[in-house]
Scaffold this motif. Structure first.
Motif, PDB file in Angstrom:
ATOM      1  N   VAL A  68       0.858  -1.217  -0.037  1.00  0.00           N
ATOM      2  CA  VAL A  68      -0.067   0.169   0.047  1.00  0.00           C
ATOM      3  C   VAL A  68       0.808   1.184  -0.025  1.00  0.00           C
ATOM      4  CG1 VAL A  68      -1.747   1.351   1.423  1.00  0.00           C
ATOM      5  CG2 VAL A  68      -2.015  -1.009   1.108  1.00  0.00           C
ATOM      6  N   ALA A  69       1.957   1.210   0.711  1.00  0.00           N
ATOM      7  CA  ALA A  69       2.808   2.465   0.782  1.00  0.00           C
ATOM      8  C   ALA A  69       3.571   2.650  -0.529  1.00  0.00           C
ATOM      9  CB  ALA A  69       3.914   2.306   1.857  1.00  0.00           C
ATOM     10  N   GLU A  72       0.768   3.858  -2.993  1.00  0.00           N
ATOM     11  CA  GLU A  72       0.572   5.405  -2.581  1.00  0.00           C
ATOM     12  C   GLU A  72       1.677   6.161  -3.198  1.00  0.00           C
ATOM     13  OE1 GLU A  72      -1.248   7.725   1.233  1.00  0.00           O
ATOM     14  OE2 GLU A  72       0.099   6.058   1.613  1.00  0.00           O
ATOM     15  N   GLY A  75       1.438   6.988  -6.874  1.00  0.00           N
ATOM     16  CA  GLY A  75       0.251   7.524  -7.183  1.00  0.00           C
ATOM     17  C   GLY A  75      -0.897   6.727  -7.462  1.00  0.00           C
ATOM     18  N   LEU A  77      -2.914   4.931  -5.611  1.00  0.00           N
ATOM     19  CA  LEU A  77      -4.106   5.170  -4.548  1.00  0.00           C
ATOM     20  C   LEU A  77      -3.577   6.270  -3.490  1.00  0.00           C
ATOM     21  CD1 LEU A  77      -3.033   3.909  -1.523  1.00  0.00           C
ATOM     22  CD2 LEU A  77      -3.529   1.712  -2.605  1.00  0.00           C
ATOM     23  N   THR A  78      -4.613   6.751  -3.035  1.00  0.00           N
ATOM     24  CA  THR A  78      -4.510   7.537  -1.761  1.00  0.00           C
ATOM     25  C   THR A  78      -5.369   7.351  -0.721  1.00  0.00           C
ATOM     26  OG1 THR A  78      -6.525   9.095  -2.350  1.00  0.00           O
ATOM     27  CG2 THR A  78      -4.217   9.710  -3.188  1.00  0.00           C
ATOM     28  N   ARG A  79      -4.799   7.274   0.672  1.00  0.00           N
ATOM     29  CA  ARG A  79      -5.336   6.876   1.898  1.00  0.00           C
ATOM     30  C   ARG A  79      -6.198   8.129   2.387  1.00  0.00           C
ATOM     31  NH1 ARG A  79      -1.168   3.305   5.112  1.00  0.00           N
ATOM     32  NH2 ARG A  79       0.020   4.055   3.485  1.00  0.00           N
ATOM     33  N   GLU A  80      -7.079   8.091   2.970  1.00  0.00           N
ATOM     34  CA  GLU A  80      -7.969   9.005   3.468  1.00  0.00           C
ATOM     35  C   GLU A  80      -8.423   8.393   4.740  1.00  0.00           C
ATOM     36  OE1 GLU A  80     -11.453   9.545   0.701  1.00  0.00           O
ATOM     37  OE2 GLU A  80      -9.926  10.456  -0.718  1.00  0.00           O
ATOM     38  N   ASN A  86      -9.030   3.654   7.595  1.00  0.00           N
ATOM     39  CA  ASN A  86      -8.892   4.446   6.280  1.00  0.00           C
ATOM     40  C   ASN A  86      -9.514   3.700   5.345  1.00  0.00           C
ATOM     41  OD1 ASN A  86      -6.115   5.611   7.260  1.00  0.00           O
ATOM     42  ND2 ASN A  86      -5.143   3.446   7.396  1.00  0.00           N
ATOM     43  N   TYR A  88      -9.637   3.997   0.877  1.00  0.00           N
ATOM     44  CA  TYR A  88      -8.396   3.903  -0.262  1.00  0.00           C
ATOM     45  C   TYR A  88      -9.389   4.342  -1.234  1.00  0.00           C
ATOM     46  CZ  TYR A  88      -5.688   1.669   3.178  1.00  0.00           C
ATOM     47  OH  TYR A  88      -5.135   1.009   4.537  1.00  0.00           O
ATOM     48  N   ASP A  91      -6.616   5.665  -8.321  1.00  0.00           N
ATOM     49  CA  ASP A  91      -6.370   6.375  -9.554  1.00  0.00           C
ATOM     50  C   ASP A  91      -6.471   5.324 -10.523  1.00  0.00           C
ATOM     51  OD1 ASP A  91      -6.060   7.885 -11.779  1.00  0.00           O
ATOM     52  OD2 ASP A  91      -4.141   8.960 -10.882  1.00  0.00           O
TER      53      ASP A  91
END
Length: 118
Positions: A68-69, A72, A75, A77-80, A86, A88, A91
């Motif tokens: 996941v890191a 991320e 680019g 995925l983004t973690r919210e 979290n 996810y 993109d």
């Protein structure tokens, strides 16, 4: 003694004639990487825990955290943060990384595996 079940035949093409070979369904490898497996899990359910993803993919939770890191950082995925959990966001327009595949996007792979536009 119990007979082993017959394996389905795969057709390999050698020149212009097809050769039937048994398919090894017990092979220890898969066509998709663990990175792809993690993306598929998160595309199917963006709110699941990484522990759940690890269980589905068949790798450790720590390995999923590393993947996941990396996704991320690339680019993909983004973690919210959503309370204590979290979420996810992928993109799906990001092109694949390998030169042979860069004409396709993450969304193309997800659509193929999940059977729907993502």
């Amino acid at each position: 003694m119990k007979a082993s079940p017959a394996k389905p035949a795969a057709k390999a093409v050698s020149g212009t004639r097809a050769i039937s070979k048994p398919v090894d369904t017990d092979a220890p490898w898969t066509f998709l990487s663990n990175h792809t497996h993690v993306l598929v899990c998160l595309a199917a359910d963006a709110e699941q825990t990484l522990r759940d993803v690890a269980s589905k993919v068949g790798i450790t939770e720590r390995a999923v955290q590393r993947i996941v890191a990396e996704l991320e950082a690339a680019g993909a995925l983004t973690r919210e943060r959503d309370g204590r959990r979290n979420r996810y966001r992928l993109d799906t327009t990001l092109p694949l990384r390998h030169p042979l595949e860069k004409h396709r996007s993450i969304g193309d792979v997800l659509a193929l595996v999940l059977g729907k536009g993502r």
